[in-house]
Design an enzyme around this catalytic site. Structure first.
Site, PDB file in Angstrom:
ATOM      1  N   GLU A 156     -17.100 -25.773   1.275  1.00  0.00           N
ATOM      2  CA  GLU A 156     -17.351 -24.771   0.239  1.00  0.00           C
ATOM      3  C   GLU A 156     -17.079 -23.403   0.850  1.00  0.00           C
ATOM      4  O   GLU A 156     -17.804 -22.947   1.733  1.00  0.00           O
ATOM      5  CB  GLU A 156     -18.807 -24.877  -0.243  1.00  0.00           C
ATOM      6  CG  GLU A 156     -19.196 -23.830  -1.271  1.00  0.00           C
ATOM      7  CD  GLU A 156     -20.687 -23.880  -1.597  1.00  0.00           C
ATOM      8  OE1 GLU A 156     -21.300 -24.969  -1.530  1.00  0.00           O
ATOM      9  OE2 GLU A 156     -21.245 -22.798  -1.896  1.00  0.00           O
TER      10      GLU A 156
ATOM     11  N   ASP B 232     -28.187 -15.849  -3.089  1.00  0.00           N
ATOM     12  CA  ASP B 232     -28.192 -16.248  -1.691  1.00  0.00           C
ATOM     13  C   ASP B 232     -29.301 -15.563  -0.921  1.00  0.00           C
ATOM     14  O   ASP B 232     -29.679 -14.434  -1.219  1.00  0.00           O
ATOM     15  CB  ASP B 232     -26.844 -15.902  -1.043  1.00  0.00           C
ATOM     16  CG  ASP B 232     -25.750 -16.846  -1.495  1.00  0.00           C
ATOM     17  OD1 ASP B 232     -25.978 -18.062  -1.419  1.00  0.00           O
ATOM     18  OD2 ASP B 232     -24.703 -16.368  -1.935  1.00  0.00           O
TER      19      ASP B 232
END
Lengths: 416, 266
Positions: B48, B59
């Site tokens: 990824e 995140d």
């Protein structure tokens, strides 16, 4: 939603999914969607509930000091060649229009059974307001503030702590307001079941832009009625400063259907839009997505957010609420930049003519107003009547302004 | 290899698939290619590639720090596409992850075109929900790219059904209420969320957020089709004195995680 739809016929905008034309919406992690739906339902229910409105209205009146005065600034008016009326939001408890939003959201948070609120703050004004509302309504309050800002605004950090809030310095990214927003969003994703994100301006994902607007739109409702009572007619123009845009949408909204009332939003032009060091998202930015909404923002060619610059901490944010983006495109409101220097000149003018020390944010509204008077006078063929939203008081800005004018230690000013 | 084929292969082997995430351009463009190549060699099935963004709200601090380093080094979106191309050349499927604003700025159709041309198989969109995704639905269809939207423990059954109906390739289940980052314990919510997703789709389900070691990979792999690891891998490079040491640590953790997904007993 067609671009020709009339904004502000209450309930028309945004549409059911939170869009103001092509702006707004929800650009958020799926983890927040349930909370945004819950908030939207609670907000709609509360706005239609007489008991909530009565409680909110009583707090605004008895605690915050609403309706704020509409003051005819005679000496300033004589000096600038226009009839200037100041909407005195600076006289509210905590010193700015922001108290309206935080009281509304804190009440709503309690109503949803969420006893913890989080907030982002730049200079600390929204943080102090949030801590105030949380103290009053017995809510736990955590404020995210960029580390750079905690150092620049140590007094406001102390204020928040006095009021019982926890201040978390944010050390990621540029360590300023946009990073504080990021951290607040992260906290919310993790604690959404029992936490409300008390967002400080009319931006973010749906329903925040419309909800915050509805909590602050009393500014314009009051000003409109005060004009009718005091002048027997509506003003020629209404002006406000625009950072995220809550004070501006608050005073604009009730006037949007009044086609003869011109609306002007003044953005922070910093050192000049052409220098790149500014915070003028509409006049100097481009279409994008930030913090949950599609709107105008400051970004580079790759869509990375650019740092904003303004002498006014409260306008120092790289995006703008989506309803302003829509009003700009629709041509219903006009947006223009005001530089730091122009704002500080207006700051000093109001101090000296009216004995009112305005927030530097609000000084942008004043400065912009001075710039439109000649053209407006010519267009109307007479002296214009202009309502200026004096959104906040300048106590918090004494350090900044004193340094700018070089009067803190008795030296001659470089700019004064 | 497509994502679908990679999942089928892992399923045929009676194990879970391992997805390893790394930001493009971290610590440098070439360094990130070396890191991702090392991950593939150590047994990571799918890479990824996160395209760095200035405000990555989904995140945690580890990925934000790595993204900040990449951006401070001047990494551009075009560099990210170059990384994707280089990693895809190893033969491992490459899926991309980034936030919506860089894609909107690049141009949605142009991005889909260039991602497909670089050999990317699809895109994970952490801040784009299907409700706002009309342009992406059209562009991903036009260029044959997979679409991975996120589902969360707080999603209603109706939203899970709507979201997976718009997914292609695999579904990303964010197992914890929270942002990315390795944790001591993985979530008890995760198996229940995976069951809810499987009730409405045959697509493979990847579980992310919180996996940091082989034992956790085994645990998550016992109920999910894919185990997605990011922060723990990135930390190998962040904490290292130099790239060579970082790559050694990265190889060791990748090997451990790859063994973890192979230790799954179904």
């Amino acid at each position: 939603m067609s671009a020709t739809a009339t904004a502000g016929e209450s309930g028309l905008l945004p549409d059911a999914t939170g869009h103001f034309g092509r702006y707004g919406g929800r650009f958020v992690p799926e983890a927040l969607v349930a909370a945004l739906d819950e908030l939207d339902a609670a907000y709609r229910h509360a706005m239609a509930d007489d008991a909530f409105q009565a409680e909110f209205g009583a707090l605004l009146r008895d605690y915050a000091g609403a309706p704020s005065l509409l003051y005819r600034a005679e000496r300033l008016s004589a000096r600038v060649g226009a009839q200037i009326l100041l909407k005195r939001e600076d006289l509210n408890h905590t010193g700015a229009h922001k108290v309206r939003n935080v009281l509304g959201q804190a009440l709503l948070s309690k109503r949803m059974g969420k006893n913890r609120v989080i907030a982002e703050t730049g200079a600390g004004q929204h943080g102090v307001a949030s801590a105030t509302a949380a103290a009053l309504l017995d809510l736990e309050c955590v404020v995210y503030m960029g580390e750079v800002d905690t150092e620049r605004q140590a007094l406001n950090v102390a204020r928040m702590r006095m009021l019982g809030a926890t201040v978390v310095p944010v050390t990621t990214g540029s360590r300023t307001l946009k990073d504080a927003c990021n951290e607040a969003l992260r906290d919310w994703v993790a604690n959404v079941a029992h936490t409300h994100y008390l967002l400080g301006t009319a931006s973010g994902p749906h329903p925040f832009p419309s909800m915050v607007r509805d909590f602050v739109r009393g500014i314009g409702v009051e000003a409109r009625q005060q004009c009718l009572d005091q002048l027997g007619r509506l003003p020629d123009a209404v002006t406000a400063c625009v950072g995220g845009g809550s004070n501006a949408i608050g005073i604009f909204h009730a006037f949007v259907p009044d086609a003869d009332v011109r609306l002007y939003g003044f953005e922070a032009g910093g050192e000049g839009v052409e220098t790149g060091r500014h915070a003028a998202s509409i006049t100097g930015g481009s279409l994008g997505v930030l913090h949950g909404a599609r709107t105008y923002l400051l970004q580079d060619a790759d869509g990375q957010t650019l740092d904003s610059h303004s002498i006014s901490a409260g306008l120092d944010y790289p995006a703008v609420g989506p309803e302003h983006a829509w009003l700009a495109d629709a041509g219903r409101a006009t947006y223009a930049p005001v530089t730091d220097a122009e704002a500080m000149d207006a700051f000093q003018l109001l101090c000296r003519t009216e004995g009112i020390i305005p927030a530097i944010e609000s000084s942008h509204a004043l400065a912009g107003t001075l710039k439109i008077i000649p053209a407006l006078t010519e267009e109307l063929g007479r002296e214009p009547t202009i309502v200026v939203n004096l959104s906040g008081r300048g106590d918090k800005d004494v350090q900044t302004a004193g340094t700018y004018f070089g009067i803190l230690d008795g030296r001659d000013g470089q700019h004064g | 290899m497509s994502i679908a084929v990679a999942f089928e292969k892992a399923r045929a082997e009676g194990r879970a698939l391992l997805v390893g995430c790394m930001p493009a351009g971290f610590p440098t463009v070439d360094g990130s290619i070396a890191a991702m190549t090392a991950m593939v060699e150590a047994g990571v099935d799918v890479i990824e590639v996160e395209l760095p963004y200035s405000d990555p709200v989904m995140d945690g601090p580890v990925i934000q720090k790595a993204s900040d380093i990449a951006l401070a080094n001047g990494v551009r979106l075009a560099d990210g596409l170059r990384v994707i191309e280089a990693v895809a050349a190893t033969g491992a499927p490459v899926v991309t992850m980034t936030y919506w604003n860089p894609i909107q700025k690049y141009g949605v159709d142009a991005f889909a075109r260039d991602l497909a041309a670089a050999g990317g198989t699809g895109l994970i969109t952490p801040d784009l929900i299907p409700d706002e995704a009309d342009e992406w639905l059209a562009a991903s269809d036009a260029y044959g790219l997979d679409r991975t939207f996120l589902v969360s423990p707080s999603s209603t059954d109706a939203r899970i059904a709507m979201t997976v109906a718009h997914c292609r390739g695999f579904v990303y289940a964010t197992a914890l209420m929270g942002v990315t980052g390795a944790r001591e314990q993985t979530s008890a919510d995760a198996p229940a969320l995976v069951r809810r997703v499987r009730a409405v789709t045959d697509l493979p389900v990847g579980v992310g957020l919180g996996v940091g070691n082989g034992a956790q990979a085994t645990e998550v792999g016992s109920f999910a089709d894919g185990v997605i690891v990011g922060s723990a891998l990135i930390r190998c490079l962040l904490g290292a004195p130099d790239l060579a040491a970082g790559l050694d640590a990265l190889r060791a953790l990748s090997t451990e995680l790859a063994a973890g997904v192979r230790a799954v007993r179904r």
